[in-house]
Design an enzyme around this catalytic site. Structure first.
Site, mmCIF file in Angstrom:
data_model
loop_
_atom_site.group_PDB
_atom_site.id
_atom_site.type_symbol
_atom_site.label_atom_id
_atom_site.label_comp_id
_atom_site.label_asym_id
_atom_site.label_seq_id
_atom_site.Cartn_x
_atom_site.Cartn_y
_atom_site.Cartn_z
ATOM 1 N N CYS A 129 0.815 -1.226 0.000
ATOM 2 C CA CYS A 129 0.000 0.000 0.000
ATOM 3 C C CYS A 129 0.847 1.273 0.000
ATOM 4 O O CYS A 129 0.602 2.189 -0.798
ATOM 5 C CB CYS A 129 -0.965 -0.008 1.180
ATOM 6 S SG CYS A 129 -0.217 -0.403 2.777
ATOM 7 N N HIS A 242 -2.787 6.523 4.458
ATOM 8 C CA HIS A 242 -1.367 6.569 4.799
ATOM 9 C C HIS A 242 -0.741 7.863 4.273
ATOM 10 O O HIS A 242 -1.152 8.393 3.233
ATOM 11 C CB HIS A 242 -0.611 5.397 4.170
ATOM 12 C CG HIS A 242 -0.922 4.062 4.768
ATOM 13 N ND1 HIS A 242 -1.670 3.898 5.907
ATOM 14 C CD2 HIS A 242 -0.555 2.802 4.366
ATOM 15 C CE1 HIS A 242 -1.756 2.597 6.192
ATOM 16 N NE2 HIS A 242 -1.091 1.919 5.270
#
Length: 334
Positions: A129, A242
């Site tokens: 990710c 994130h």
């Protein structure tokens, strides 16, 4: 329009559920959708395009007649079923890390190296990710001049550890506010009101497995086998999305003006960079959407010609489910 039989392996997890949502949201030409999960989930129904779909137990025979399998299960499950998926003639777009560094398996971020999809031999790997988010942000700079080094720090949301990570953060905040002791189950330490500078176990010279992914996967995706990356991964008490700080050096110098113009025009990116107006990427703004927001673009004061930037992206969507569905979209174009 031609339609496809699509299966989601690990359909009941957070990423699997997001894949189902995105197939509908992006109008992927699904003729038949098969939702595969563990035996305990088999028989339950979920909705897809207004119609109930019954979850099936993941078995080898379940892949017969399937065109594309979107993998949202852990490494062990991916490796267990990959031979049956290939034998059935389906293409396996796998979100686990099981095949990412296999030289026979393309590792793809569509905005960065979408052409690599054509090299598949039945399996295409979805990157980590943070790797997806970072490389989507910096690919435009790499096109100006190849990246030689990158120093990065990631600030990774608790949802990166699944539903249990979200629950633990909320429960700890609730317990602490009530004067109770925080219960620790999912993370190694209390995550509420704290930062944990470790994601994954030690892999190389004190770097964790998560930290080495940005170098190892980044080299493969960018086709830069000599690129050197020093990364620190930190779990932060943020629910979703994130964030990454990255400083890069290049084969030839890149200016701030060049960098801003390139990122503003880059597919998958949104330039949000106005320090005077307090405008920059933040997790709250980037959650539940697919663009990687990029800002705080400035010169590297330690290396003339280098660039420092900050980026944020939804790791459940672009960092996982969306990237996989985009790969599937490339598959049916070719």
């Amino acid at each position: 329009m031609k339609t496809y039989t699509v299966a989601i392996l690990g359909a009941t997890g957070a990423v699997g559920q997001e894949m189902r949502k995105l197939l509908e949201e992006r109008n992927f030409p699904v003729g038949t959708l098969k939702l595969l999960a563990s035996a305990r989930s088999a028989g339950k129904e979920v909705m897809f395009r207004g119609t109930p779909v019954v979850i099936e137990e993941a078995r080898e025979e379940a892949f017969q007649g399937v065109d594309i399998v979107l993998g949202a299960a852990e490494n062990e499950i991916a490796m267990q079923f990959a031979p049956a998926i290939k034998a059935a003639g389906a293409v396996f777009v796998d979100n686990s890390s099981a095949f990412r560094l296999d030289p026979d398996v393309p590792l793809v971020v569509p905005e960065v190296n979408g052409e690599d999809v054509q090299k598949h031999k039945g399996i295409i790997a979805n990157p980590n990710c943070s790797t997806i988010i970072t490389l989507t942000a910096v690919a435009a700079l790499n096109r100006i001049s190849p990246i030689q080094t990158m120093v990065a720090s990631t600030y990774q949301a608790v949802s990166g550890a699944g539903v249990a990570g979200i629950s633990e953060l909320h429960q700890q905040v609730s317990d602490l506010e009530a004067g109770k002791e925080a219960q620790i189950k999912t993370f190694a330490h209390q995550i509420a009101f704290n930062l944990i500078p470790q994601i994954g176990g030690e892999q190389f010279e004190g770097y964790t497995s998560e930290e080495m992914k940005l170098q190892n996967e980044g080299r493969k995706i960018l086709h830069l086998p000599e690129m050197q990356v020093s990364c620190t991964c930190v779990r932060v008490p943020v629910v979703r999305s994130h964030s990454i700080s990255a400083t890069m050096t290049f084969q030839t110098p890149v200016t701030v003006e060049q960098a801003k113009a390139a990122i503003a025009a880059a597919p998958g990116c949104k330039l949000v960079d106005d320090l005077k107006q307090n405008q920059y990427p933040m997790p709250l703004d980037t959650s539940d959407q697919d663009l990687v927001w990029v800002g705080r673009i400035r010169p590297d004061l330690t290396n003339p010609g280098g660039i420092t930037l900050w980026c944020c992206g939804d790791q459940v969507r672009k960092g996982a489910a969306t990237n996989a569905v985009q790969i599937a979209e490339l598959l049916i174009q070719n």
